[in-house]
Design an enzyme around this catalytic site. Structure first.
Site, mmCIF file in Angstrom:
data_model
loop_
_atom_site.group_PDB
_atom_site.id
_atom_site.type_symbol
_atom_site.label_atom_id
_atom_site.label_comp_id
_atom_site.label_asym_id
_atom_site.label_seq_id
_atom_site.Cartn_x
_atom_site.Cartn_y
_atom_site.Cartn_z
ATOM 1 N N ARG A 277 2.468 -11.983 -0.496
ATOM 2 C CA ARG A 277 1.246 -12.634 0.499
ATOM 3 C C ARG A 277 0.666 -13.844 -0.270
ATOM 4 N NH1 ARG A 277 -1.168 -8.606 4.220
ATOM 5 N NH2 ARG A 277 0.308 -6.997 4.526
ATOM 6 N N LYS B 199 -9.734 -2.386 1.909
ATOM 7 C CA LYS B 199 -9.304 -1.259 2.837
ATOM 8 C C LYS B 199 -10.171 0.019 2.530
ATOM 9 C CE LYS B 199 -6.193 -3.707 4.941
ATOM 10 N NZ LYS B 199 -6.206 -3.993 6.379
ATOM 11 N N LYS C 13 -2.190 -10.084 13.129
ATOM 12 C CA LYS C 13 -3.596 -10.505 13.400
ATOM 13 C C LYS C 13 -3.793 -11.717 12.704
ATOM 14 C CE LYS C 13 -4.821 -6.570 11.173
ATOM 15 N NZ LYS C 13 -3.586 -6.055 11.027
ATOM 16 N N THR C 14 -3.381 -12.102 11.454
ATOM 17 C CA THR C 14 -3.729 -13.260 10.846
ATOM 18 C C THR C 14 -3.179 -14.506 11.555
ATOM 19 O OG1 THR C 14 -3.517 -12.258 8.837
ATOM 20 C CG2 THR C 14 -3.173 -14.689 8.796
ATOM 21 N N ASN C 15 -1.820 -14.210 12.185
ATOM 22 C CA ASN C 15 -1.311 -15.336 13.068
ATOM 23 C C ASN C 15 -1.988 -15.728 14.570
ATOM 24 O OD1 ASN C 15 1.523 -16.703 11.910
ATOM 25 N ND2 ASN C 15 1.381 -14.256 11.148
ATOM 26 N N HIS D 238 -10.158 -2.389 11.866
ATOM 27 C CA HIS D 238 -9.073 -3.194 11.049
ATOM 28 C C HIS D 238 -8.640 -4.345 12.393
ATOM 29 C CE1 HIS D 238 -4.752 -3.166 9.774
ATOM 30 N NE2 HIS D 238 -5.392 -3.986 9.097
ATOM 31 N N TYR E 43 -1.942 -3.630 -6.625
ATOM 32 C CA TYR E 43 -1.325 -4.523 -5.358
ATOM 33 C C TYR E 43 -2.407 -4.420 -4.298
ATOM 34 C CZ TYR E 43 1.640 -7.200 -2.436
ATOM 35 O OH TYR E 43 2.049 -8.270 -1.473
ATOM 36 N N GLY E 44 -2.664 -5.355 -3.695
ATOM 37 C CA GLY E 44 -3.267 -5.544 -2.418
ATOM 38 C C GLY E 44 -4.328 -4.376 -2.252
ATOM 39 N N GLY E 45 -4.129 -3.612 -1.036
ATOM 40 C CA GLY E 45 -5.427 -2.893 -0.482
ATOM 41 C C GLY E 45 -5.339 -1.572 -1.552
ATOM 42 N N SER F 203 -0.945 -3.240 10.436
ATOM 43 C CA SER F 203 -0.394 -3.868 9.287
ATOM 44 C C SER F 203 0.955 -4.496 9.598
ATOM 45 C CB SER F 203 -0.416 -3.099 8.052
ATOM 46 O OG SER F 203 -1.479 -2.600 7.723
ATOM 47 N N ARG G 109 0.835 -1.357 -0.031
ATOM 48 C CA ARG G 109 0.050 0.073 0.150
ATOM 49 C C ARG G 109 0.996 1.098 -0.092
ATOM 50 N NH1 ARG G 109 -2.022 1.120 4.513
ATOM 51 N NH2 ARG G 109 -1.092 -0.623 5.638
ATOM 52 N N ARG H 286 3.879 -3.460 17.575
ATOM 53 C CA ARG H 286 5.122 -3.717 17.706
ATOM 54 C C ARG H 286 6.017 -2.991 18.324
ATOM 55 N NH1 ARG H 286 7.692 -7.460 13.566
ATOM 56 N NH2 ARG H 286 5.738 -8.107 12.531
ATOM 57 N N CYS I 290 1.375 -6.855 12.006
ATOM 58 C CA CYS I 290 1.909 -7.018 13.364
ATOM 59 C C CYS I 290 1.084 -8.120 14.182
ATOM 60 C CB CYS I 290 1.354 -5.671 14.025
ATOM 61 S SG CYS I 290 2.487 -4.334 13.604
ATOM 62 N N ASP J 94 -8.744 -9.782 9.680
ATOM 63 C CA ASP J 94 -8.296 -8.262 9.324
ATOM 64 C C ASP J 94 -9.243 -7.278 9.448
ATOM 65 O OD1 ASP J 94 -5.961 -6.898 8.184
ATOM 66 O OD2 ASP J 94 -7.280 -6.492 6.652
ATOM 67 N N ASN K 224 6.842 -7.959 1.951
ATOM 68 C CA ASN K 224 5.087 -7.941 1.904
ATOM 69 C C ASN K 224 4.768 -9.061 0.908
ATOM 70 O OD1 ASN K 224 2.833 -6.766 2.874
ATOM 71 N ND2 ASN K 224 2.873 -5.615 1.105
HETATM 72 P P1 GTP Z 1 -1.816 -7.405 7.867
HETATM 73 O O1 GTP Z 1 -2.191 -8.449 6.892
HETATM 74 O O2 GTP Z 1 -0.639 -6.510 7.113
HETATM 75 O O3 GTP Z 1 -2.802 -6.601 8.346
HETATM 76 O O4 GTP Z 1 -1.094 -8.108 8.830
HETATM 77 P P2 GTP Z 1 -1.455 -9.016 10.168
HETATM 78 O O5 GTP Z 1 -1.685 -8.164 11.367
HETATM 79 O O6 GTP Z 1 -2.286 -9.865 9.726
HETATM 80 O O7 GTP Z 1 0.126 -9.819 10.551
HETATM 81 P P3 GTP Z 1 0.512 -11.348 10.249
HETATM 82 O O8 GTP Z 1 -0.230 -12.234 11.429
HETATM 83 O O9 GTP Z 1 0.541 -11.529 9.121
HETATM 84 O O10 GTP Z 1 2.060 -11.025 10.692
HETATM 85 C C1 GTP Z 1 2.988 -10.275 10.086
HETATM 86 C C2 GTP Z 1 4.553 -10.843 10.406
HETATM 87 O O11 GTP Z 1 4.754 -10.753 11.891
HETATM 88 C C3 GTP Z 1 4.623 -12.126 10.110
HETATM 89 O O12 GTP Z 1 6.086 -12.263 9.356
HETATM 90 C C4 GTP Z 1 4.761 -13.061 11.238
HETATM 91 O O13 GTP Z 1 5.349 -14.101 11.013
HETATM 92 C C5 GTP Z 1 4.970 -11.992 12.283
HETATM 93 N N1 GTP Z 1 4.188 -12.518 13.797
HETATM 94 C C6 GTP Z 1 3.056 -12.578 13.706
HETATM 95 N N2 GTP Z 1 2.534 -12.983 14.979
HETATM 96 C C7 GTP Z 1 4.004 -13.029 15.715
HETATM 97 C C8 GTP Z 1 4.272 -13.333 17.184
HETATM 98 O O14 GTP Z 1 3.514 -13.494 17.960
HETATM 99 N N3 GTP Z 1 5.544 -13.017 17.378
HETATM 100 C C9 GTP Z 1 6.649 -12.535 16.255
HETATM 101 N N4 GTP Z 1 7.900 -12.527 16.769
HETATM 102 N N5 GTP Z 1 6.237 -12.600 15.213
HETATM 103 C C10 GTP Z 1 4.820 -12.674 14.820
HETATM 104 C C1 SPV Z 2 -2.677 -4.007 5.563
HETATM 105 O O1 SPV Z 2 -1.889 -3.545 5.141
HETATM 106 O O2 SPV Z 2 -3.291 -3.990 6.822
HETATM 107 C C2 SPV Z 2 -3.215 -5.501 4.750
HETATM 108 C C3 SPV Z 2 -2.739 -5.400 3.600
HETATM 109 O O3 SPV Z 2 -4.083 -6.089 5.419
HETATM 110 S S1 SPV Z 2 -3.261 -4.713 2.278
HETATM 111 O O4 SPV Z 2 -4.573 -5.504 1.792
HETATM 112 O O5 SPV Z 2 -2.460 -4.457 1.012
HETATM 113 O O6 SPV Z 2 -4.001 -3.313 2.804
HETATM 114 MN MN MN Z 3 -4.375 -5.535 7.491
#
Ligand code: GTP
Ligand code: SPV
Ligand code: MN
Length: 586
Positions: A364, A204, A250-252, A224, A195-197, A246, A67, A395, A248, A273, A362
């Site tokens: 995906r 977004k 969420k997905t994990n 978000h 790309y993406g968002g 972003s 983005r 973070r 930080c 998300d 970044n």
């Molecule tokens: P967006 O899709 O951009 O909104 O991101 P998100 O908030 O869903 O973050 P995501 O879960 O994709 O994690 C982003 C990065 O942080 C990845 O490289 C993960 O491996 C890393 N990460 C996620 N959770 C943790 C955690 O608990 N500890 C650490 N050290 N890294 C993490």
């Molecule tokens: C973010 O940046 O928070 C994302 C990826 O979830 S994107 O869809 O490119 O905005």
């Molecule tokens: Mn996001």
């Protein structure tokens, strides 16, 4: 008589002058034609059909990999309504400037008309959008990320109740790239990025920037936030929504494999998300996930960190800007083990480790949500799931403890409003710079953030059972620069404490900034973590927080008189509590 949709398609075609127009129905046969078009364009290729059936790798232009917040605008008639944290253009100026770039942009190309629903098809909280685009990659992505095609067209009928989004990849030159939003008209225009968002306008642009404006007007929330259900030993599931900026976590967090599964704690994914929330008849805030897929960060995702994602992305998945192995499988840093030989990097060049990361940071995957082994049985519940906790996080190498609980809703809003995080590769610009990112909405709030804070306070008054508000930080580092907390599946230990606080029996200790877990408050069975590391993780250092006070004061000053008084009151309260702490020490 022509429908509002037909009128808008005709108007868009007059402007962009495509060679042909295709109305997408979302069928599998159509999807195969779209993918054939992507392959024909030369920017996409088929992955190993045996190990990754129906999976593709797409390479975006190297100048178009995230983005671009500096090219994203909120075009409200009054600049003050966009506020100090958004870029602003006046609507007429934006129409003529971006309109000039869209004029004839689809010459020689196909215009795809993509109707989609954000949210489960049967939910009253869901809404219809229509994206017009000249990118087959965007069409294929929208088919995974939303309920796309006939199902949306049928819901819309001849109504004018849809959010239109006009998108052209233009010439992909960042000098001619704009993502502009017209909140009054509920209209989105995007040109110059694929790309993406920037390009998948349901995400977004609609579900956050435009929807946040609607939500304030109509008394609901567009955030978000991931949505998860934490199952506890009796089988009861408690739902929580978490806002992290972003990239930080969420997905994990939403898709984790719990480290406490043997104790009966399990995490179910509702969304990763975005969350749309309305007050339900039971007095709880009810959340739906407006999306149908996950557009997740690939690097760092591996069998050890996130087996659920790894299990989901072996079929029907679109990868973007990942590396490629000799076996024609996707690869990225952190996937597992040492890099195999003969890797092709995200730009399509032979790679060795001297050339920086093989996958773009970044990079995906785009995968249907229903493929996740952790998908919640309630993920498409039309009424949404009741939310018991909001979790803010960022973070932060320093300052913020692993977890703390706010004193009450007002204080919780202050905690969200003063959130900060180190920047990531999800947006162009410097990585690792700490910035204020209130509620993780800095790049996504479609109006003046001061009014957004006020909306939070107003919602607090209206929700009979408001969520309890927490803050987490998985990213605190020790003196050696390493993360203090193992993260990922171990984060369930923090969720368990949050659940216990909701239920009223978690052991906590009061600090100046809120409640942190008491010495034995966190369940740490099976985790090797020293008492010293734990106390570093939970430490609330008054000097650090004095710095926060100063910085948030400056941040709040940007909003002038428009800032809700409640935030200044909370700021004063924190200052007083810290004052006691500092003088108690001397
Ligand atoms: P967006 O899709 O951009 O909104 O991101 P998100 O908030 O869903 O973050 P995501 O879960 O994709 O994690 C982003 C990065 O942080 C990845 O490289 C993960 O491996 C890393 N990460 C996620 N959770 C943790 C955690 O608990 N500890 C650490 N050290 N890294 C993490
Ligand atoms: C973010 O940046 O928070 C994302 C990826 O979830 S994107 O869809 O490119 O905005
Ligand atoms: Mn996001």
């Amino acid at each position: 008589m022509a429908t509002p949709l037909e009128n808008w398609v005709e108007e868009s075609a007059r402007l962009t002058k495509p060679d042909r127009i295709v109305f997408c129905d979302g069928s599998e046969a159509e999807n195969q034609r779209i993918i054939a078009e992507m392959l024909h364009n030369g920017d996409s290729l088929t992955l190993n059909e045996r190990t990754y059936p129906n999976c593709y790798l797409h390479r975006s232009s190297p100048n178009d990999v995230a983005r671009t917040e500096h090219l994203t605008f909120i075009c409200s008639p009054d600049k003050e309504d966009a506020g100090p944290t958004n870029n602003w253009m006046d609507p007429e100026g934006a129409k003529s400037k971006v309109g000039a770039l869209l004029d004839g942009a689809m010459r020689g190309r196909t215009m795809y008309v993509v109707p989609y629903i954000m949210g489960p098809a049967s939910s009253p909280i869901s809404q219809v959008g229509v994206e017009i685009t000249d990118s087959p990659y965007v069409v294929a992505s929208m088919r995974i990320m939303s309920r796309m095609g006939k199902i949306a067209k049928d819901r819309l009928g001849s109504s004018s109740d849809f959010v239109p989004g006009l998108h052209s990849i233009g010439d992909l030159d960042p000098l001619r790239r704009y993502i502009v939003h017209f909140p009054q008209e509920r209209l989105i225009w995007s040109v110059g990025s694929g790309y993406g968002g920037n390009a998948l306008l349901g995400k977004k642009c609609f579900a956050l920037r435009i929807a946040s404006v609607m939500a304030r007007e109509q008394g609901w929330m567009a955030e978000h936030m991931l949505i998860l259900g934490l199952e506890s030993p009796g089988g009861k599931v408690t739902y929580m929504a978490a806002a992290f900026p972003s990239s930080c976590g969420k997905t994990n967090l939403a898709m984790m494999v719990s480290a406490l599964e043997n104790l009966g704690y399990r995490v179910w994914t509702v969304g990763d998300d975005i969350s749309w929330m309305k007050i339900g008849e039971d007095g709880y805030l009810h959340a739906i996930n407006p999306e149908a897929g996950f557009f997740g960060v690939a690097p760092g995702t591996g069998v050890k960190t996130n087996p659920n994602v790894m299990g989901a992305i072996t079929r029907n998945t679109l990868f973007t800007n990942v590396a490629l192995t000799a076996e024609r499988e996707p690869w990225w840093e952190g996937i597992d083990g040492a890099p195999p030989p003969h890797i092709i990097n995200w730009k399509g060049e032979p790679w060795d480790s001297s050339k920086g990361p093989a996958a773009h940071p970044n990079a995906r995957y785009t995968v249907p949500a229903k493929q996740s082994p952790s998908i919640s049985p309630k993920w498409e519940a039309p009424e949404g799931v009741p939310i018991s906790a909001f979790i803010f996080g960022g973070r932060r190498s320093r300052v913020a403890p692993l977890v703390y609980e706010s004193f009450n809703w007002k204080h919780g809003v202050f905690v969200g409003a003063t959130m900060a995080s180190e920047t990531t590769a999800a947006t162009t610009g410097d990585v690792g710079v700490t910035r204020r990112d209130p509620m993780a909405m800095l790049p996504f709030c479609g109006y003046n953030m001061a009014d957004y804070f006020r909306h939070w306070f107003e919602m607090g008054k209206r929700i009979p059972h408001p969520p309890k508000v927490f803050h987490v930080n998985w990213f605190r580092r020790g003196a050696d620069g390493k993360f203090l907390w193992p993260g990922y599946g171990e984060n369930v230990r923090v969720l368990k404490w949050i659940l216990e606080r909701i239920e009223g029996h978690g052991a906590a200790q009061e600090t100046r900034i809120g409640y942190v877990p008491a010495r034995n408050g966190l369940t740490l069975d099976g985790l090797h973590i020293s008492p010293e590391t734990l106390s570093n993780l939970l430490a609330v250092n008054p000097e650090d927080w004095q710095g926060e006070l100063e910085d948030t004061k400056q941040f709040f000053a940007k909003f002038g008189d428009r800032l809700p008084q409640e935030l200044l009151e909370e700021h004063r309260r924190l200052a007083q509590r810290l004052e006691t702490a500092v003088s108690a020490k001397t």
